[in-house]
Design a protein around this motif. Structure first.
Motif, PDB file in Angstrom:
ATOM      1  N   UNK A   1      -7.866 -44.284   9.192  1.00 57.28           N
ATOM      2  CA  UNK A   1      -8.271 -42.969   8.700  1.00 57.28           C
ATOM      3  C   UNK A   1      -7.688 -41.885   9.570  1.00 57.28           C
ATOM      4  N   UNK A   2      -7.937 -40.647   9.187  1.00 57.08           N
ATOM      5  CA  UNK A   2      -7.314 -39.548   9.915  1.00 57.08           C
ATOM      6  C   UNK A   2      -8.211 -38.968  11.007  1.00 57.08           C
ATOM      7  N   UNK A   3      -9.376 -39.552  11.224  1.00 51.89           N
ATOM      8  CA  UNK A   3     -10.272 -39.060  12.278  1.00 51.89           C
ATOM      9  C   UNK A   3     -10.676 -40.190  13.207  1.00 51.89           C
ATOM     10  N   UNK A   4     -10.729 -39.872  14.484  1.00 51.16           N
ATOM     11  CA  UNK A   4     -11.276 -40.817  15.452  1.00 51.16           C
ATOM     12  C   UNK A   4     -12.786 -40.684  15.525  1.00 51.16           C
ATOM     13  N   UNK A   5     -13.243 -39.456  15.570  1.00 51.19           N
ATOM     14  CA  UNK A   5     -14.668 -39.187  15.735  1.00 51.19           C
ATOM     15  C   UNK A   5     -15.399 -39.471  14.420  1.00 51.19           C
ATOM     16  N   UNK A   6     -16.319 -40.412  14.428  1.00 47.50           N
ATOM     17  CA  UNK A   6     -17.062 -40.769  13.216  1.00 47.50           C
ATOM     18  C   UNK A   6     -18.451 -40.125  13.189  1.00 47.50           C
ATOM     19  N   UNK A   7     -19.079 -40.056  14.337  1.00 48.97           N
ATOM     20  CA  UNK A   7     -20.425 -39.492  14.450  1.00 48.97           C
ATOM     21  C   UNK A   7     -20.416 -38.501  15.608  1.00 48.97           C
ATOM     22  N   UNK A   8     -20.908 -37.308  15.354  1.00 54.18           N
ATOM     23  CA  UNK A   8     -20.965 -36.299  16.402  1.00 54.18           C
ATOM     24  C   UNK A   8     -22.339 -35.642  16.370  1.00 54.18           C
ATOM     25  N   UNK A   9     -22.890 -35.378  17.546  1.00 51.42           N
ATOM     26  CA  UNK A   9     -24.162 -34.661  17.647  1.00 51.42           C
ATOM     27  C   UNK A   9     -24.026 -33.565  18.691  1.00 51.42           C
TER      28      UNK A   9
ATOM     29  N   UNK B   1     -14.485 -30.788  14.319  1.00 49.25           N
ATOM     30  CA  UNK B   1     -13.047 -30.819  14.077  1.00 49.25           C
ATOM     31  C   UNK B   1     -12.277 -30.635  15.386  1.00 49.25           C
ATOM     32  N   UNK B   2     -12.751 -29.722  16.216  1.00 52.63           N
ATOM     33  CA  UNK B   2     -12.089 -29.471  17.494  1.00 52.63           C
ATOM     34  C   UNK B   2     -12.186 -30.687  18.409  1.00 52.63           C
ATOM     35  N   UNK B   3     -13.373 -31.253  18.537  1.00 52.01           N
ATOM     36  CA  UNK B   3     -13.562 -32.395  19.431  1.00 52.01           C
ATOM     37  C   UNK B   3     -12.807 -33.624  18.939  1.00 52.01           C
ATOM     38  N   UNK B   4     -12.692 -33.774  17.630  1.00 45.65           N
ATOM     39  CA  UNK B   4     -11.904 -34.877  17.080  1.00 45.65           C
ATOM     40  C   UNK B   4     -10.432 -34.709  17.457  1.00 45.65           C
ATOM     41  N   UNK B   5      -9.964 -33.481  17.414  1.00 51.52           N
ATOM     42  CA  UNK B   5      -8.565 -33.229  17.800  1.00 51.52           C
ATOM     43  C   UNK B   5      -8.349 -33.496  19.282  1.00 51.52           C
ATOM     44  N   UNK B   6      -9.306 -33.094  20.125  1.00 55.44           N
ATOM     45  CA  UNK B   6      -9.196 -33.351  21.564  1.00 55.44           C
ATOM     46  C   UNK B   6      -9.208 -34.849  21.830  1.00 55.44           C
ATOM     47  N   UNK B   7     -10.129 -35.569  21.168  1.00 52.48           N
ATOM     48  CA  UNK B   7     -10.226 -37.012  21.354  1.00 52.48           C
ATOM     49  C   UNK B   7      -8.939 -37.714  20.916  1.00 52.48           C
ATOM     50  N   UNK B   8      -8.399 -37.263  19.795  1.00 52.37           N
ATOM     51  CA  UNK B   8      -7.159 -37.853  19.313  1.00 52.37           C
ATOM     52  C   UNK B   8      -6.006 -37.638  20.260  1.00 52.37           C
ATOM     53  N   UNK B   9      -5.963 -36.482  20.902  1.00 57.92           N
ATOM     54  CA  UNK B   9      -4.877 -36.210  21.848  1.00 57.92           C
ATOM     55  C   UNK B   9      -5.063 -36.988  23.147  1.00 57.92           C
ATOM     56  N   UNK B  10      -6.305 -37.078  23.630  1.00 55.98           N
ATOM     57  CA  UNK B  10      -6.577 -37.785  24.888  1.00 55.98           C
ATOM     58  C   UNK B  10      -6.125 -39.233  24.799  1.00 55.98           C
ATOM     59  N   UNK B  11      -6.394 -39.891  23.669  1.00 55.75           N
ATOM     60  CA  UNK B  11      -6.022 -41.296  23.506  1.00 55.75           C
ATOM     61  C   UNK B  11      -4.728 -41.461  22.710  1.00 55.75           C
ATOM     62  N   UNK B  12      -4.086 -40.339  22.438  1.00 56.60           N
ATOM     63  CA  UNK B  12      -2.821 -40.375  21.721  1.00 56.60           C
ATOM     64  C   UNK B  12      -1.695 -39.803  22.548  1.00 56.60           C
ATOM     65  N   UNK B  13      -1.058 -38.720  22.088  1.00 58.10           N
ATOM     66  CA  UNK B  13       0.143 -38.216  22.771  1.00 58.10           C
ATOM     67  C   UNK B  13      -0.112 -37.605  24.134  1.00 58.10           C
ATOM     68  N   UNK B  14      -1.327 -37.119  24.421  1.00 57.58           N
ATOM     69  CA  UNK B  14      -1.621 -36.556  25.732  1.00 57.58           C
ATOM     70  C   UNK B  14      -0.989 -35.210  25.986  1.00 57.58           C
ATOM     71  N   UNK B  15      -0.752 -34.427  24.947  1.00 56.59           N
ATOM     72  CA  UNK B  15      -0.079 -33.133  25.120  1.00 56.59           C
ATOM     73  C   UNK B  15      -0.947 -32.133  25.887  1.00 56.59           C
ATOM     74  N   UNK B  16      -2.271 -32.194  25.691  1.00 54.80           N
ATOM     75  CA  UNK B  16      -3.136 -31.204  26.318  1.00 54.80           C
ATOM     76  C   UNK B  16      -3.094 -31.314  27.841  1.00 54.80           C
ATOM     77  N   UNK B  17      -2.985 -32.499  28.361  1.00 59.11           N
ATOM     78  CA  UNK B  17      -2.850 -32.672  29.806  1.00 59.11           C
ATOM     79  C   UNK B  17      -1.435 -32.318  30.246  1.00 59.11           C
TER      80      UNK B  17
END
Length: 837
Positions: free
Chosen positions: A162-170, A119-135
């Motif tokens: 869908x509401x998630x970018x990350x589909x597969x995580x390991x 869930x955390x990494x999906x949120x980071x990925x969404x921000x990196x390729x989305x609004x960029x607030x974390x940077x």
């Protein structure tokens, strides 16, 4: 008075108990390391008791069970590709026979931590390729994102379905001395290992079914069923098409790609199989272009699109980024997801969890210091001897140290100087990481148990309702007892992972539910590349079989006859000439009637492209590209065939050549039987059959011209009957020796003889008629016209009128037919006018 005797088996039970005690006493955990098998006082952990009981049984039975598991994986062709000295080769999969056992209650806690991290990494990925607030707010350094080779600028702002970018995580996990699990690395680019985990499970459950069933091991099938349903739901169309995109058979985990696609019912495709038209992705099939809705990506994102990403890529799909931009295809994982794999990000995960999730991670990662900040850089310098040094991103060409984490204490003066240069000039390329001493698990070695460090790769997939965790995973076991997680070479062996429940588990499969059976008799459309490889697999195998039959016939003549003149010599010379003309042996080996070196060259020469060894090698190479379309038994048959002709450095005698040919023909007959009895009569089977029939027709025609001309001896005619496997039929029809016209009629014109040229043409005609129904045609296409003309010509020709030139004309027409089939079915096709449904 009756004497009480011990019950049957009591002695065996006592012996087993003694062996169990001996195994446990001989197991020596590493000092200061947590062990999964025993506690710190050397007592067996309760959930391992059934495993110890099984291993303490009859030693011979234990060895047989583990040998069965090894044989299953070897016969199934399980391998991974290794690269060394500029060469690539397939290495058989190494299975560790003892599974990693984790109780369900402990696994539930671990699974919850994996979901939280996903869930955390999906949120980071969404921000990196989305609004960029974390940077923007300083939570993440811009250098850590923009400096990553896995950050893809063209993907910023692209829509997601869908509401998630990350589909597969390991996550690669290790357990420290305190018993806590730690994340050693995140995997989101194209996480591998799930297919190997499946194969490990199948091999071990078949080897010890009593132990597997008795321990209530959680099944893997429900996870894959959920994942497949989740991908289908994202397609947005009722008749969705899901493909697995592979870099190709030279990729180190290609076996897994083929295995997963077959298990999940996905179409296995390479970049060359796909094309983008009007913002949508299509797969090239023998019936035209068909729309692709979901791509499970096992190709690194950088190489996925030569138009907008890496121009030098030859394995990608031109325009794929544009298709993603249009929202007409779903990628799992999305292009650019690899950015969250950077080790440099690990140092920021604790703070990001508090910021985005509002809590600390229950499954933390190993402590990491990114040297792009001055304070962290100085910390790494001061503590170099107690930390491991690693690249912050996937290692670049200029990285001066090994690409895997390296203990700072092991760096020599030269390496330390190189590291200092990198820290000074490009500190953001370096991380320091805490050294974690991995826990150990038992491995079976030489009839006893020994501790070995391990890591566990666990998998999470996104669903409509949340996240699903695979109840098990891919366990790597070290070949040595060095327990430093960040310096050991992992992957020497792989173990199955058993999550054990307190109650019996439900046995599920990937078959449709009884309520919704979804009966289907057609398995999608055949990709053009797969059709072409099946076609050539048939041709290579048929050519190899014909060469074996000629060599067997020649060896038989050399063994049985000592004549240097007369009919026998005529047949020998003609057969030698034929092998040289076919490229099965070099001209220099054609010396006289016996020419024993020619036999060995024709069978096992690696230099001669027409030798049996070379042809079987081509057949195996072709089959490797379509592993998802061949049964395990068929793959084993090809492997057995290849082993027969492995060069041993000693030339074969005539008698040995005869025996080798007999063995090869039996294996070839087994493969042919598997194809005929087990392969569904769909398009793939027809192309394999057409390839065989074309090759058999051409080669039989060549044999007729060379062995049955007007000057041919009776021995040459007998050789033709033997090579075409028509002796029994000839003897039943004609109570006389081999005569030219009857032999030619049987081998060339008899459409009831499975080896005759006319029979091959008739079967090709049947297959092309069936294939012509794929796209509707109002008239015959060119391949059908060619085969109709050939069939008609053979049907109306009298054997008295059949000249060698006529046979050559048939051969040439069959070769022309092969060219036209390639153009008609295997070449790039225009778009399907019906949207490619």
């Amino acid at each position: 008075m009756d004497v009480l005797t011990p019950p049957a088996g009591a002695a065996a039970v006592k012996a087993a108990s003694t062996r169990a005690a001996a195994l446990l006493a001989g197991y020596q955990p590493l000092p200061g390391i947590r062990d999964e098998f025993v506690d710190r006082d050397g007592r067996l952990r309760p959930h391992w008791a059934p495993v110890l009981d099984r291993l303490s049984g009859d030693p011979a039975e234990v060895d047989r069970a583990f040998a069965l598991a090894d044989r299953h994986q070897r016969d199934s062709g399980v391998y991974y590709r290794v690269y060394d000295a500029g060469q690539s080769r397939e290495r058989s999969w190494a299975l560790s026979h003892v599974p990693l056992v984790i109780p369900e209650a402990e696994w539930a806690t671990l699974a919850a931590g994996l979901v939280e991290r996903a869930e955390l990494l999906d949120a980071v990925l969404g921000d990196v390729y989305g609004p960029g607030r974390l940077v923007a707010d300083g939570s993440l350094p811009a250098t850590l994102i923009a400096g990553s080779p896995d950050f893809l600028r063209p993907m910023v702002g692209l829509p997601t379905r869908g509401r998630r970018r990350l589909q597969i995580y390991a996550a690669d996990l290790g357990r420290g001395p305190d018993g806590r699990w730690w994340v050693l690395g995140d995997r989101a680019q194209a996480p591998s290992g799930m297919g190997y985990a499946l194969e490990n499970r199948i091999a071990l459950s078949r080897a010890v079914p009593d132990l597997y069933g008795g321990m209530n091991v959680r099944r893997l099938a429900p996870f894959f069923q959920t994942w497949r349903s989740a991908l289908a739901a994202q397609a947005g169309r009722e008749a969705s098409r899901i493909c697995l995109l592979t870099p190709g058979p030279l990729n180190e985990t290609y076996f897994e790609h083929a295995y997963l696609s077959r298990y999940l019912g996905f179409l296995l495709v390479e970049g060359g199989d796909l094309t983008v038209r009007d913002g949508a992705v299509f797969v090239r099939t023998i019936a035209g272009l068909k729309r692709v809705d979901v791509l499970v990506r096992r190709l690194d994102a950088e190489f996925a699109d030569p138009v907008e990403l890496e121009p030098a890529s030859r394995i990608g799909v031109p325009g794929l980024v544009d298709a993603v931009r249009s929202g007409k295809v779903v990628l799992a994982n999305p292009l650019g997801a690899g950015v969250i794999e950077a080790r440099g990000l690990l140092g920021f995960m604790p703070a990001l969890a508090r910021q985005l999730l509002g809590r600390d991670l229950s499954l933390p990662n190993v402590a990491t210091w990114w040297c792009g900040h001055k304070a962290e850089r100085e910390h790494v310098r001061r503590n170099l001897d107690t930390l491991a040094i690693a690249p912050a991103f996937p290692a670049r060409s200029g990285w001066p140290l090994p690409p895997n984490p390296t203990p700072g204490a092991e760096l020599d003066d030269k390496a330390r100087a190189a590291l200092e240069t990198v820290l000074e000039r490009r500190g953001f390329d370096v991380v320091g990481q805490e050294m974690v001493r991995l826990s150990t698990m038992p491995v079976w070695t030489g009839g006893r148990l020994e501790p070995r460090p391990f890591t566990l790769r666990a998998y999470v997939v996104a669903t409509e309702d949340g996240w699903e965790v695979l109840p098990g995973g891919f366990c790597r076991v070290s070949g040595s007892q060095d327990a430093r997680a960040l310096s050991m070479q992992l992957g020497d062996r792989s173990a199955d992972v058993w999550i054990t429940a307190d109650q019996p588990v439900e046995r599920l499969s990937l078959l449709p539910s009884p309520a919704q059976p979804q009966i289907r008799r057609v398995i999608g459309y055949l990709p053009s590349r797969a059709a072409e490889n099946l076609f050539w697999l048939g041709r290579y195998l048929e050519r190899a079989e014909a060469t074996v039959r000629v060599v067997r016939c020649l060896a038989g003549l050399l063994v049985e006859s000592t004549e240097t003149t007369g009919p026998a010599r005529d047949a020998v010379v003609r057969l030698c000439d034929m092998l040289v003309a076919w490229g099965a042996a070099p001209e220099s080996e054609h010396k006289g009637p016996k020419a024993p070196a020619l036999l060995d060259q024709a069978l096992r020469s690696a230099e001669c492209g027409g030798s049996v060894l070379s042809l079987i090698g081509e057949a195996r190479r072709t089959a490797s590209v379509i592993r998802d379309r061949l049964s395990s038994d068929a793959v084993r048959a090809l492997a057995d065939l290849s082993r027969l002709f492995e060069h041993e450095g000693v030339s074969v005698s005539q008698a040995e050549a005869l025996d080798l040919c007999d063995q090869a023909l039996r294996v070839m007959a087994a493969f042919s039987g598997l194809v005929q009895e087990n392969m569904n009569r769909l398009s793939g089977w027809r192309f394999l059959e057409i390839g065989r029939r074309i090759e058999r027709g051409v080669l039989t025609g060549r044999c007729v011209r060379r062995l049955a001309d007007a000057e041919a001896s009776a021995a040459s005619l007998e050789a033709l009957l033997e090579i075409s496997d028509s002796q029994i039929t000839y003897r039943a029809r004609y109570l006389m020796g081999a005569l030219r016209l009857p032999v030619i009629d049987l081998v060339a014109l008899d459409d009831g003889n499975p080896r005759a040229v006319a029979f091959q043409v008739a079967r090709i005609q049947d297959h092309l008629a069936a294939l012509s129904n794929l796209p509707t045609h109002a008239a015959l296409d060119l391949p059908q016209k060619i085969v109709l003309q050939v069939a008609t010509g053979l049907r109306v020709t009298d054997v008295e009128d059949l000249e060698p030139a006529d046979v050559l004309a048939v051969e040439n027409r069959l070769m022309e037919l092969s060219t036209e089939i390639t153009a008609r079915f295997f070449s790039q096709t225009p778009p399907d006018p019906e949207e490619g449904a």
